[in-house]
Structure formats: structure tokens, C-alpha cells
Design a protein around this motif. Structure first.
Motif, PDB file in Angstrom:
ATOM      1  N   LEU A  44       0.842  -1.203   0.000  1.00 16.59           N
ATOM      2  CA  LEU A  44       0.000   0.000   0.000  1.00 16.59           C
ATOM      3  C   LEU A  44       0.873   1.248   0.000  1.00 16.59           C
ATOM      4  O   LEU A  44       1.792   1.374   0.808  1.00 16.59           O
ATOM      5  CB  LEU A  44      -0.920   0.010   1.217  1.00 16.59           C
ATOM      6  N   LYS A  45       0.589   2.151  -0.903  1.00 16.29           N
ATOM      7  CA  LYS A  45       1.320   3.413  -1.018  1.00 16.29           C
ATOM      8  C   LYS A  45       0.316   4.555  -1.113  1.00 16.29           C
ATOM      9  O   LYS A  45      -0.724   4.434  -1.759  1.00 16.29           O
ATOM     10  CB  LYS A  45       2.200   3.432  -2.274  1.00 16.29           C
ATOM     11  N   ILE A  46       0.641   5.654  -0.478  1.00 14.20           N
ATOM     12  CA  ILE A  46      -0.199   6.847  -0.556  1.00 14.20           C
ATOM     13  C   ILE A  46      -0.241   7.301  -2.014  1.00 14.20           C
ATOM     14  O   ILE A  46       0.775   7.356  -2.690  1.00 14.20           O
ATOM     15  CB  ILE A  46       0.360   7.971   0.346  1.00 14.20           C
ATOM     16  N   VAL A  53      -5.808  -0.312  -4.859  1.00 18.93           N
ATOM     17  CA  VAL A  53      -5.966  -0.776  -3.487  1.00 18.93           C
ATOM     18  C   VAL A  53      -6.803  -2.050  -3.460  1.00 18.93           C
ATOM     19  O   VAL A  53      -6.478  -3.015  -2.753  1.00 18.93           O
ATOM     20  CB  VAL A  53      -6.601   0.316  -2.588  1.00 18.93           C
ATOM     21  N   GLU A  54      -7.851  -2.087  -4.264  1.00 17.45           N
ATOM     22  CA  GLU A  54      -8.702  -3.278  -4.320  1.00 17.45           C
ATOM     23  C   GLU A  54      -7.944  -4.467  -4.918  1.00 17.45           C
ATOM     24  O   GLU A  54      -8.165  -5.608  -4.531  1.00 17.45           O
ATOM     25  CB  GLU A  54      -9.969  -2.988  -5.120  1.00 17.45           C
ATOM     26  N   MET A  57      -5.574  -5.506  -1.834  1.00 18.03           N
ATOM     27  CA  MET A  57      -6.238  -5.954  -0.605  1.00 18.03           C
ATOM     28  C   MET A  57      -7.470  -6.822  -0.846  1.00 18.03           C
ATOM     29  O   MET A  57      -7.914  -7.513   0.049  1.00 18.03           O
ATOM     30  CB  MET A  57      -6.660  -4.743   0.233  1.00 18.03           C
ATOM     31  N   GLY A  58      -8.041  -6.748  -2.029  1.00 16.18           N
ATOM     32  CA  GLY A  58      -9.286  -7.457  -2.282  1.00 16.18           C
ATOM     33  C   GLY A  58     -10.472  -6.545  -2.014  1.00 16.18           C
ATOM     34  O   GLY A  58     -10.326  -5.385  -1.629  1.00 16.18           O
ATOM     35  N   THR A  59     -11.653  -7.081  -2.212  1.00 12.77           N
ATOM     36  CA  THR A  59     -12.874  -6.310  -1.965  1.00 12.77           C
ATOM     37  C   THR A  59     -13.022  -6.075  -0.469  1.00 12.77           C
ATOM     38  O   THR A  59     -12.897  -7.012   0.316  1.00 12.77           O
ATOM     39  CB  THR A  59     -14.099  -7.071  -2.497  1.00 12.77           C
ATOM     40  N   TRP A  71     -12.889   2.543   3.516  1.00 17.46           N
ATOM     41  CA  TRP A  71     -13.042   1.100   3.389  1.00 17.46           C
ATOM     42  C   TRP A  71     -12.423   0.452   4.612  1.00 17.46           C
ATOM     43  O   TRP A  71     -11.350   0.860   5.057  1.00 17.46           O
ATOM     44  CB  TRP A  71     -12.337   0.572   2.157  1.00 17.46           C
ATOM     45  N   ASP A  72     -13.096  -0.565   5.134  1.00 17.57           N
ATOM     46  CA  ASP A  72     -12.583  -1.289   6.292  1.00 17.57           C
ATOM     47  C   ASP A  72     -12.371  -2.755   5.930  1.00 17.57           C
ATOM     48  O   ASP A  72     -13.251  -3.397   5.365  1.00 17.57           O
ATOM     49  CB  ASP A  72     -13.566  -1.195   7.467  1.00 17.57           C
TER      50      ASP A  72
END
Length: 125
Positions: A44-46, A53-54, A57-59, A71-72
Motif C-alpha cells: 500500500l502506497k499513498i 488498493v482493491e 487488498m481485495g474487496t 473502506w474497512d
């Protein structure tokens, strides 16, 4: 005769509802949610887009309808054989459809933090 039969039925039904654990019985570990690993957090990068991101990390498990920019990701693992419970949480916040911040209980590795610092210093020069 009926009294003994009723007592036996009552005892059998109570035994069926009890939480007795039988020795030697294997119980499956149950994991729920999105798996969150150190490698995923390091990727993950700003400034990443929502789709990036999806992809990493996935849905997300929770997409708040009142806060669409948050998103959590939540992961729990209950292992009854070891009585071990694992819980991880990651919150991602977007601004203008780009990743602006994320918080998690998994710390990014040292290599990932130096890469981010290098990107920041190279961009500002």
C-alpha cells in the motif's frame, strides 16, 4: 416405568444441549473476513487509486454507505484447538479517489517505510 423413561429422555436431551467437549475431537479453525498480511500492507502506497488498493487488498469487507471514502478490512481467526484468536483490522481512506491514509495494527516493514521516505524526498527535490 413411564417415570424412568421420561427421566432417561430428559437426561439424554440435556446432554445433547450441553457444551461438553469430547477429547480427541478435531475442531476446524474458522477464519472470517479479508486476510491481511504483512506483504499486503507493504504494497500500500499513498496516492494509489481505488482499483489499485482493491487489487492489493481485495474487496473490502465493509463499505460504509454514509462514508464512501472509507473502506474497512477486518480479519479474525478462531482456532479452538490452540485457543488462539487472531484479529487484524485495516482502514483505508481516500481523498479525490486516491489513497490518502491507512491505519492498521500490522506495522509496515522497514523496507517499505524507507521506500516511502525515498519517494517523498525524490518528489520534493
Amino acid at each position: 416405568m413411564y417415570r424412568q423413561l421420561a427421566t432417561a429422555c430428559l437426561l439424554v436431551s440435556l446432554a445433547a444441549c450441553s457444551s461438553l467437549e469430547f477429547p480427541g475431537v478435531y475442531r476446524l479453525p474458522i477464519d472470517q473476513g479479508n486476510i491481511i498480511t504483512q506483504e499486503m500492507v507493504d504494497q500500500l502506497k499513498i496516492g494509489m487509486t481505488r482499483s489499485q488498493v482493491e487489487y492489493v487488498m481485495g474487496t473490502p469487507l465493509v463499505r460504509d454507505t454514509f462514508s464512501p471514502n472509507r473502506w474497512d478490512y477486518i480479519y479474525t481467526l478462531n482456532d479452538p484447538n490452540n485457543e488462539k484468536k487472531e484479529h487484524h483490522q485495516l482502514t483505508v481512506i481516500f481523498k479525490d479517489d486516491l489513497l490518502s491514509e491507512f491505519t492498521t495494527d500490522i506495522k509496515p516493514s522497514a523496507a517499505a517505510t524507507t521506500d516511502v521516505e525515498t519517494e517523498i524526498t525524490s518528489d520534493s527535490e
